[in-house]
Design an enzyme around this catalytic site. Structure first.
Site, PDB file in Angstrom:
ATOM      1  N   ARG A 305       0.835  -1.214   0.000  1.00  0.00           N
ATOM      2  CA  ARG A 305       0.000   0.000   0.000  1.00  0.00           C
ATOM      3  C   ARG A 305       0.862   1.254   0.000  1.00  0.00           C
ATOM      4  NH1 ARG A 305      -5.263  -1.890   3.726  1.00  0.00           N
ATOM      5  NH2 ARG A 305      -6.216  -3.026   1.972  1.00  0.00           N
ATOM      6  N   HIS A 448      -6.242  -0.931  -6.913  1.00  0.00           N
ATOM      7  CA  HIS A 448      -5.575  -2.150  -6.405  1.00  0.00           C
ATOM      8  C   HIS A 448      -4.995  -1.957  -5.000  1.00  0.00           C
ATOM      9  CE1 HIS A 448      -1.363  -1.245  -8.369  1.00  0.00           C
ATOM     10  NE2 HIS A 448      -1.879  -0.179  -7.826  1.00  0.00           N
ATOM     11  N   GLU A 449      -4.754  -3.071  -4.342  1.00  0.00           N
ATOM     12  CA  GLU A 449      -4.285  -3.093  -2.937  1.00  0.00           C
ATOM     13  C   GLU A 449      -5.283  -2.411  -2.003  1.00  0.00           C
ATOM     14  OE1 GLU A 449      -2.060  -5.081  -3.006  1.00  0.00           O
ATOM     15  OE2 GLU A 449      -0.978  -4.780  -4.862  1.00  0.00           O
ATOM     16  N   GLY A 450      -6.565  -2.556  -2.308  1.00  0.00           N
ATOM     17  CA  GLY A 450      -7.601  -1.942  -1.467  1.00  0.00           C
ATOM     18  C   GLY A 450      -8.064  -0.641  -2.082  1.00  0.00           C
ATOM     19  N   GLN A 455      -9.870   1.877   1.983  1.00  0.00           N
ATOM     20  CA  GLN A 455      -8.923   2.657   2.794  1.00  0.00           C
ATOM     21  C   GLN A 455      -9.682   3.544   3.788  1.00  0.00           C
ATOM     22  OE1 GLN A 455      -5.760   1.836   2.440  1.00  0.00           O
ATOM     23  NE2 GLN A 455      -6.262   0.591   0.649  1.00  0.00           N
TER      24      GLN A 455
END
Lengths: 598, 598
Positions: A305, A448-450, A455
């Site tokens: 992240r 991507h990655e949340g 978040q």
């Protein structure tokens, strides 16, 4: 060629502001010096400019394809560049010397990586994922696993991936269906499909190390039943070389708007393609204990992240530098009040609105870079703090800042790319210039990655409430310390400090107001707005820190820093006001919707 | 297939709100009725869905190329679709019956065109430009020019372009260098190159009618020396068919991020390619008088600016509808507080943050559509008002609103597309779904027909000051009338009215404050911020109008209107506050910059 980042700015942030050299007084970094840091940064800039930037457009225009035999074809420039990267030892960066690493501060190795991310985001993804993967296994894996997988990754002989999502389970990992069944020999057999796997297949390296989330039958329910496995494309051979093919099969490539040079794959595990004896499942090796896989994976995820924040920042940065160059070189129109058409046209940068767009970009990308490096220094603090308490505080603060370090650059450095296009006018909309690709590449980072929404839930639903709000209190004390230093400083700093204090106090107040009624749905109804408000305020803090670091220093560089800070405090921070008003009203607009109204 | 627009919403806006049917009581539109309006809208929706939407992705993936002989190759679907469009008589829309038109209200023909813009923005560009071109010539051209060019364009046998920009002169038309030299026979010979010419070459029609800005030697300086010429690709033949090739040569195609199905060209006029006897220049026919070209061109430009607003709106609208459909069908995760992983996942639309993104899109696209149609009704008022004063007022109000009708949808319906991608998650970032293309297509609209910065200068530097502020006063009286009606209405309307009045009053005040010191550079230092602030306020006005039109009506459609208005007044209008604060402070940040600081 335009530089893709500003070395002058990195020097300011690393040495004048964060005093990274002071880390060398700690045992972990005692072998290093400003000279070794500079050498890594110089080398990275050089390789990035010479070998990564030149094929950035080409890999966008010629995206990877699947050959009839199921393998991946991509332009050879990617492998050539990565071979040079690997030969330079750059994958070894922050790893321990005991396993073949350079034991560099993360702050320095992140700054080094940023050159590659700015020069070619797609090609940089391969080592980026490999480093995060190796970092996870080196933390939670066995010695054997470290020898088998981490060492070859640090050497660059293997690359790594993270395999979380499935077609039906993206944000909701509780719903993954990939299964892992333990065999008598202690190995596991993995079956299932994984979606959106970046770098999931290629022929850039001898082997690919997949880190795969799967459920062991009989494990816990939802995320509590997830375990983590190493599933290599090729099994380790007896002689240290790669052995038999494991049953991991590329079944499709995703065709993206940008980031096209990074293969993005649909992978089948254990579908029998590579096991002539029948589909028993791909062979996997458990990392740590069963059912604790998600917590291990979050080690990699959190690193990724912050890394996503750096990619977004780097793409914003290179677009900013190119639009500055364009605005200085391209002439168009005349100054207001000097409309004589016989007078020569002026450079774009003479127009107020162009300056606004350049100041905005500068404030976004330099603010985001500051936050990324600040977070990286917290990683170094975790790894080398003089006391356990300092290390624990670094972890706590990093936990709170991670959703911001991921989301803020993804949103605002994309906006920087949007403005970079606008500065270029019609030319910026064409593929003859570089900025439209940055805009397309950067759009991925909000997903991507949340996603941004994830978040926001993470920040407001978890990070600011955990340990009775200890993380928020710690952040509060850090910001308060900056404000105190600023008030003792010059006029700019003191004025900004007053403004920041006012906004930050409102953020702290509204955080508790949101949770007061004890209704999570109501508290979180506008968590993305909360994320944006905190993000802008944290970046204002980063700008105040930079103004303090620039105090009593003269010259264009420092004047530029001060002016970008003025821009941020004048144009950007006030945007937080209405957001906090909305949050404070505990507005129910997003809750009281009937889907039939759309 | 998802509808690309909402007919229900168009019916509401056209019939329930704007009462377009009342236009049929005016002589100009007396032949029409709600039936004929409905028939045009139904026909347009049908052709758009059946013939425009299906090749939208294909024409993005297969952009036009130049053949070795210098002609353009494009997918045949474009011509097939346009042949059906032309055969349906849809180019004739708002033109006078006397020259072969249908004499439809512009409001209706714009709404009809929006179906095509939503279904396939690129393919719709060809008739869009043709209509605007024919409109200009029918207004300022001679009868001969109307017969030679307008009639064939209305029949769809010829298409049209607008040729303003050159490689060195985009926003600054004063610097064009294309020359026009008068011949003894009264014709002109044109030499020069034009850049960014959309639909500049193709084989979709027998002929292409270029409207070209050029300077006649000895004319005025700067924009006062610009004249306007009709320069056809083929000269008119003696028999009504096309005759000899004129010396207009395609020298290059631009390769864009989006809008790829529309050829975008670099054209050479009079470079000798098509004149074996040597380069005497392309033959051109003067429109109106010499040196007044720019004022004529602004007739087309203003129409095109409102049209660009419609394209942006339509792209936002189709993305909105597709993300609503996706959010209702795709399941992911569980409601907050219902985390049992054994429970079935819920649709995306159950999540507050997804609802926020859908409400935002709805408020942007329906607000923008309302503004576009309102402006179109002002065109009809110009054309059919019962008094000269009413017509003059319509012109004045349209002048003020045009930069907003162009810029606001370009900015916020692009943001709608950004949110549509976000609702789709990773899938939205792939070319397997439609929304990423809308986002790329829509990015153009902030640039062409006058960039965002140019619109800001136009609004603050010209439109609100002209005639001693008469335009702003007129807008003020219209907004005040809405507020008055709203205060007599239901709770929602009354509350919104209070908020709108407060914000609008500040806008009016700050407008005069900005001009008080009599320093144009200072007044205009933040003209883009002014544009954004006025834009959001005008859209809030459009939402208040819609809430009034929906009053005392029940059902999901009207509840949806009311809720989208609530969203806009709660989340969006407050953003104007800090913008007006900034303007009121007459901030000098963008002025007091040294270019060396970047």
């Amino acid at each position: 060629m335009t530089d893709v980042l500003s070395r002058r700015d990195l020097d300011f942030l690393l040495y004048e502001w964060l005093d990274v050299v002071s880390l060398t007084s700690r045992e972990r970094f005692a072998e290093h010096s400003k000279n070794t840091f500079d050498a890594v940064l110089d080398l990275s800039a050089d390789i990035a400019h010479k070998h990564f930037a030149p094929h950035n457009k080409k890999s966008d225009a010629t995206e990877p394809t699947m050959r009839p035999d199921g393998s991946v074809e991509m332009i050879s420039d990617i492998k050539s560049a990565l071979d040079i990267y690997r030969a330079a030892g750059l994958l070894a960066g922050q790893f321990d010397e005991s396993i073949g690493g350079m034991q560099l501060p993360t702050t320095v190795s992140r700054a080094a990586m940023a050159w590659f991310q700015a020069a070619n985001a797609s090609t940089s993804s391969y080592p980026f994922l490999t480093i995060a993967n190796a970092n996870l296994i080196s933390t939670y894996g066995t010695e054997q696993q470290i020898d088998d997988y981490v060492r070859p990754m640090i050497e660059g002989r293997y690359f790594g991936t993270m395999c979380l999502s499935e077609t039906q389970a993206g944000s909701s990992l509780a719903d993954i269906t990939t299964r892992a069944v333990k065999q008598d020999d202690g190995q596991y057999r993995i079956t299932g499909t994984k979606m959106w796997i970046s770098a999931g297949d290629h022929e850039l390296t001898e082997n690919i190390v997949h880190l795969v989330l799967a459920k062991v039958p009989g494990g816990g329910s939802g995320v509590n039943g997830i375990s983590l496995f190493i599933v290599p494309k090729f099994l380790a051979g007896p002689d240290g070389n790669v052995g038999a093919r494991n049953d991991v099969t590329l079944t499709g490539l995703n065709h993206k708007m940008g980031f096209r040079g990074t293969t993005n794959t649909l992978l089948a595990f254990g579908d029998g393609t590579h096991t002539p004896e029948g589909s028993a499942g791909a062979i996997g090796f458990l990392v740590g204990e069963e059912n604790r896989g998600l917590s291990y994976m979050f080690h990699m995820m959190n690193e990724a992240r912050i890394g996503v924040g750096f990619v977004a920042t780097s793409l914003g940065y290179v677009g900013y530098l190119k639009s500055v160059e364009y605005a200085k070189a391209r002439t168009q129109g005349r100054r207001l009040g000097a409309k004589d058409p016989a007078s020569p046209p002026v450079a774009l940068i003479e127009h107020a609105d162009v300056r606004r767009m350049l100041l905005a970009q500068k404030s976004y990308v330099e603010g985001a870079m500051a936050l990324g490096l600040y977070c990286s220094l917290l990683v170094d603090e975790q790894d080398s703090a003089v006391s356990d308490e300092d290390a624990a505080n670094a972890t706590l603060l990093l936990d709170v800042l991670t959703p911001i370090a991921k989301s803020w650059p993804s949103q605002w450095c994309l906006e920087a790319n949007n403005l970079a296009i606008q500065v270029h006018g019609g030319y910026g909309y064409t593929r003859d210039y570089d900025v439209e690709q940055y805009y397309r590449d950067n759009r991925l980072n909000l997903i991507h990655e949340g996603t941004q929404g994830i978040q926001g839930l993470d920040l407001l639903g978890r990070k600011v409430t955990m340990q009775n709000g200890a993380g928020l209190k710690l952040l509060d004390s850090k910001i308060a310390a900056t404000i105190e230093r600023a008030q003792a400083g010059g006029t700019d700093a003191a004025l900004h400090a007053v403004q920041l204090e006012r906004v930050w106090t409102r953020i702290v107040d509204v955080t508790s107001q949101l949770w007061e009624p004890g209704d999570p749905a109501l508290a979180l109804a506008n968590s993305t707005v909360y994320l944006e408000a905190v993000g802008h305020t944290v970046i204002a803090w980063m700008w105040l820190e930079q103004v303090i670091a620039a105090e009593r220093k003269s010259g264009d560089f420092y004047d530029g820093k001060r002016h970008a800070a003025r821009y941020f405090f004048t144009y950007e921070l006030p945007k937080v006001g209405p957001q906090v008003d909305l949050l404070a009203s505990r507005d129910r607009t997003t809750l009281d919707v009937n889907p039939a109204w759309f």
